[in-house]
Design a protein around this motif. Structure first.
Motif, PDB file in Angstrom:
ATOM      1  N   TRP A 258       0.858  -1.233   0.106  1.00 46.94           N
ATOM      2  CA  TRP A 258      -0.093   0.090   0.052  1.00 46.94           C
ATOM      3  C   TRP A 258       0.740   1.146  -0.036  1.00 46.94           C
ATOM      4  O   TRP A 258       0.330   2.197  -0.584  1.00 46.94           O
ATOM      5  CB  TRP A 258      -0.873  -0.036   1.280  1.00 46.94           C
ATOM      6  N   TRP A 259       2.121   1.296   0.721  1.00 46.68           N
ATOM      7  CA  TRP A 259       3.025   2.327   0.968  1.00 46.68           C
ATOM      8  C   TRP A 259       4.159   2.312  -0.114  1.00 46.68           C
ATOM      9  O   TRP A 259       4.494   3.196  -0.718  1.00 46.68           O
ATOM     10  CB  TRP A 259       3.267   2.419   2.388  1.00 46.68           C
ATOM     11  N   ALA A 260       4.626   0.976  -0.157  1.00 45.45           N
ATOM     12  CA  ALA A 260       5.989   0.812  -0.721  1.00 45.45           C
ATOM     13  C   ALA A 260       5.877   0.655  -2.111  1.00 45.45           C
ATOM     14  O   ALA A 260       6.787   1.181  -2.992  1.00 45.45           O
ATOM     15  CB  ALA A 260       6.548  -0.276  -0.254  1.00 45.45           C
ATOM     16  N   ASP A 261       4.833   0.295  -2.772  1.00 41.45           N
ATOM     17  CA  ASP A 261       4.652   0.349  -4.258  1.00 41.45           C
ATOM     18  C   ASP A 261       4.423   1.800  -4.954  1.00 41.45           C
ATOM     19  O   ASP A 261       5.342   2.109  -5.745  1.00 41.45           O
ATOM     20  CB  ASP A 261       3.350  -0.391  -4.628  1.00 41.45           C
ATOM     21  N   PRO A 262       3.863   2.813  -4.140  1.00 39.83           N
ATOM     22  CA  PRO A 262       4.024   3.967  -4.631  1.00 39.83           C
ATOM     23  C   PRO A 262       5.132   4.779  -4.483  1.00 39.83           C
ATOM     24  O   PRO A 262       5.885   5.073  -5.434  1.00 39.83           O
ATOM     25  CB  PRO A 262       2.811   4.892  -4.014  1.00 39.83           C
ATOM     26  N   ALA A 263       5.912   4.425  -3.289  1.00 40.95           N
ATOM     27  CA  ALA A 263       7.097   5.233  -2.852  1.00 40.95           C
ATOM     28  C   ALA A 263       8.178   4.668  -3.761  1.00 40.95           C
ATOM     29  O   ALA A 263       9.317   5.381  -4.053  1.00 40.95           O
ATOM     30  CB  ALA A 263       7.264   5.171  -1.455  1.00 40.95           C
ATOM     31  N   VAL A 264       8.180   3.354  -3.920  1.00 39.63           N
ATOM     32  CA  VAL A 264       9.595   2.612  -4.542  1.00 39.63           C
ATOM     33  C   VAL A 264       9.218   2.388  -6.060  1.00 39.63           C
ATOM     34  O   VAL A 264      10.235   2.465  -6.969  1.00 39.63           O
ATOM     35  CB  VAL A 264       9.818   1.489  -3.683  1.00 39.63           C
ATOM     36  N   ARG A 267       4.087   2.916  -8.526  1.00 36.56           N
ATOM     37  CA  ARG A 267       2.561   2.474  -9.048  1.00 36.56           C
ATOM     38  C   ARG A 267       1.737   2.339  -7.556  1.00 36.56           C
ATOM     39  O   ARG A 267       2.188   2.170  -6.563  1.00 36.56           O
ATOM     40  CB  ARG A 267       2.713   1.167  -9.678  1.00 36.56           C
ATOM     41  N   VAL A 268       0.303   2.508  -7.831  1.00 34.99           N
ATOM     42  CA  VAL A 268      -0.452   2.438  -6.667  1.00 34.99           C
ATOM     43  C   VAL A 268      -1.414   1.242  -6.555  1.00 34.99           C
ATOM     44  O   VAL A 268      -1.780   0.706  -7.982  1.00 34.99           O
ATOM     45  CB  VAL A 268      -1.237   3.812  -6.546  1.00 34.99           C
ATOM     46  N   ALA A 278      -0.966  11.775 -12.083  1.00 38.16           N
ATOM     47  CA  ALA A 278       0.698  10.950 -12.719  1.00 38.16           C
ATOM     48  C   ALA A 278       1.646  12.178 -11.780  1.00 38.16           C
ATOM     49  O   ALA A 278       2.799  11.574 -11.574  1.00 38.16           O
ATOM     50  CB  ALA A 278       0.731  11.366 -14.196  1.00 38.16           C
ATOM     51  N   GLU A 279       1.337  13.321 -11.751  1.00 32.85           N
ATOM     52  CA  GLU A 279       2.279  14.277 -11.102  1.00 32.85           C
ATOM     53  C   GLU A 279       2.749  13.885  -9.664  1.00 32.85           C
ATOM     54  O   GLU A 279       3.699  13.951  -9.217  1.00 32.85           O
ATOM     55  CB  GLU A 279       1.950  15.843 -11.546  1.00 32.85           C
ATOM     56  N   GLU A 280       1.510  13.720  -9.137  1.00 29.74           N
ATOM     57  CA  GLU A 280       1.508  13.399  -7.435  1.00 29.74           C
ATOM     58  C   GLU A 280       2.529  11.995  -7.376  1.00 29.74           C
ATOM     59  O   GLU A 280       3.127  11.770  -6.385  1.00 29.74           O
ATOM     60  CB  GLU A 280      -0.016  12.986  -6.930  1.00 29.74           C
ATOM     61  N   ILE A 283       5.970  12.709  -7.549  1.00 30.58           N
ATOM     62  CA  ILE A 283       6.670  13.216  -6.328  1.00 30.58           C
ATOM     63  C   ILE A 283       6.772  12.162  -5.480  1.00 30.58           C
ATOM     64  O   ILE A 283       7.992  12.162  -4.665  1.00 30.58           O
ATOM     65  CB  ILE A 283       5.672  14.120  -5.944  1.00 30.58           C
ATOM     66  N   ALA A 284       5.851  11.155  -4.924  1.00 32.56           N
ATOM     67  CA  ALA A 284       5.798  10.300  -4.100  1.00 32.56           C
ATOM     68  C   ALA A 284       6.917   9.287  -4.237  1.00 32.56           C
ATOM     69  O   ALA A 284       7.631   8.789  -3.295  1.00 32.56           O
ATOM     70  CB  ALA A 284       4.542   9.665  -3.943  1.00 32.56           C
ATOM     71  N   CYS A 285       7.345   9.039  -5.431  1.00 32.04           N
ATOM     72  CA  CYS A 285       8.140   7.855  -5.916  1.00 32.04           C
ATOM     73  C   CYS A 285       9.541   8.513  -6.020  1.00 32.04           C
ATOM     74  O   CYS A 285       9.965   9.195  -7.150  1.00 32.04           O
ATOM     75  CB  CYS A 285       7.806   7.207  -7.245  1.00 32.04           C
TER      76      CYS A 285
END
Length: 442
Positions: A258-264, A267-268, A278-280, A283-285
């Motif tokens: 839930w957290w690591a797929d977007p950050a690393v 993808r969410v 897409a821009e958000e 930023i998160a990744c």
């Protein structure tokens, strides 16, 4: 059992759980300071805690005696920032002195930027629901980077978002003690998505700040927790079944992905896709140097949704009632590196035990020694398979305020008498010192 020569043996703590000095030297209230009354066992709070704010030199001396190579501390946002753009110099000075003391003792300081005690001024703007919070967080990180990054190399942006979002806003067990559990499904998902997005944007903006402003090349990660499932055997089918439970396609906030797929991975999970642009997501990744994870037990015996047939009467548990599952560190290390392709660091592992000063004046805790010995054997298994494990940080260096559980649950290697603030190293302290000295279990 030997670990790599550069293995980071250490211990961890959190600001609110040990510092005390809740209203000294310009510190403003955080949500745990202001909102916890009526939510903590025995009516306790962290106003004094372990008085580490005044006793940090004594505590660093104990860390040096223990022989740790690294110490993960956290910075109190409300101690450092009295408003979105207002720095509290005395609060910042405390962390600068603490870092200096650690460096002088030959200990690598590792800084967790957010470990749960959100400033009340941020909460009053909406807390993690606020669209401003990620920019406020970035401002805070700029202050920390400018003040500490000449001496601090290791940074953790956030600690356990699954917990501070899940327990703070979903179940209401932790500050700010709000609950989405009774909300209609659509409202629940919309609000949970907003919380998730703002945490991830704060993380991503923090990484950008550190990359652009740090005075030495930073090592950046998160300290995540999540469900880990153990396979019934080493067969391919059982391993893949455990992996699918650990990283489910229908992920929810307690899951790593839930957290690591977007950050690393950028993808969410499918349920979050309508809430991110897409821009958000960009930023998160942000590129990370390692994957920090907190792990105390596997999730095979969870009973959140009803009786679990795997739970056996009388099975071994800690005083937090968490099952003792020594292979969790091995499988978590393996699954996380295989999915995210980053070195891993065990940022928290340990146990709450029934500890008290015995008639000989010592604190004997053989259960903790055996617990850590078994879990380290699992971590050794990972190292033997060339899984890139960077370090192991025991939680925690000392007994402390265990959030809604108050002071009853003792996780420390050091016993704290909360009436006198006397520190007594437990048997496990000396045992762990020997492990560190030998770079592994003797």
């Amino acid at each position: 059992m030997s670990f790599p020569k550069n293995f980071l043996w250490g211990a961890a703590s959190a600001a609110y759980q040990i510092e005390g000095a809740y209203n000294e030297d310009g510190k403003v209230p955080g949500i745990w300071d202001a909102l916890s009354a009526g939510h903590v066992k025995h009516g306790e709070n962290g106003n004094i805690a372990c008085d580490h704010y005044h006793r940090y030199k004594e505590d660093v001396a104990l860390l040096k005696k223990l022989g740790v190579k690294a110490y993960r501390l956290s910075v109190s946002w409300p101690r450092v920032m009295s408003g979105p753009d207002t720095v509290n110099p005395k609060g910042l000075e405390f962390y600068s002195k603490l870092v200096d003391e650690l460096k002088a003792a030959g200990i690598e300081p590792m800084v967790t930027i957010f470990h749960w005690n959100l400033p009340m001024w941020a909460h009053e703007k909406g807390g993690w629901y606020s669209e401003e919070i990620s920019d406020d967080f970035a401002n805070y990180v700029r202050v920390l980077s400018d003040a500490l990054s000449d001496r601090v190399r290791y940074w953790f942006t956030v600690n356990e978002p699954a917990s501070f979002v899940g327990n703070g806003y979903f179940t209401g067990m932790h500050a700010p003690f709000e609950s989405l559990m009774q909300a209609q499904p659509a409202e629940m998902m919309t609000k949970l998505a907003a919380l998730t997005k703002n945490v991830l944007l704060a993380h991503g903006k923090a990484v950008r700040v550190l990359r652009s402003r740090a005075k030495q090349s930073p090592q950046i990660g998160m300290a995540l927790n999540g469900s880990v499932y153990l396979p019934q055997s080493e067969s391919t089918a059982d391993v893949e079944a455990a992996r699918a439970l650990t990283f489910p396609e229908q992920a929810f906030f307690p899951h790593f992905n839930w957290w690591a797929d977007p950050a690393v991975l950028g993808r969410v999970p499918a349920v979050l896709q309508p809430f991110f642009t897409a821009e958000e997501l960009k930023i998160a990744c942000q590129p990370l140097d390692f994957f920090g994870f907190n792990c105390y037990n596997s999730s095979d015996y969870d009973e959140y949704t009803g009786p679990n047939p795997a739970v056996k009467p009388g099975m071994a548990r800690t005083t937090m009632e968490w099952p003792i599952t020594p292979d969790a560190l091995y499988w978590a290390s393996r699954f996380l590196t295989e999915r995210y392709h980053l070195p891993v660091m065990v940022t928290e592992n340990g146990m709450a035990n029934i500890d008290f000063v015995m008639s000989d004046g010592a604190v004997h805790d053989p259960q903790r020694i055996d617990f850590v010995k078994r879990y380290l054997a699992g971590l050794q298994h990972a190292v033997d398979e060339r899984i890139p494990v960077m370090g192991y940080l025991y939680w925690s260096i000392m007994d402390n305020f265990e959030w809604a559980e108050g002071y009853d649950k003792r996780f420390g290697l050091i016993y704290v008498d909360y009436q006198t603030q006397q520190r007594i190293p437990k048997d496990s302290f000396y045992w762990y010192a020997d492990v560190i000295k030998n770079n592994g279990l003797s």
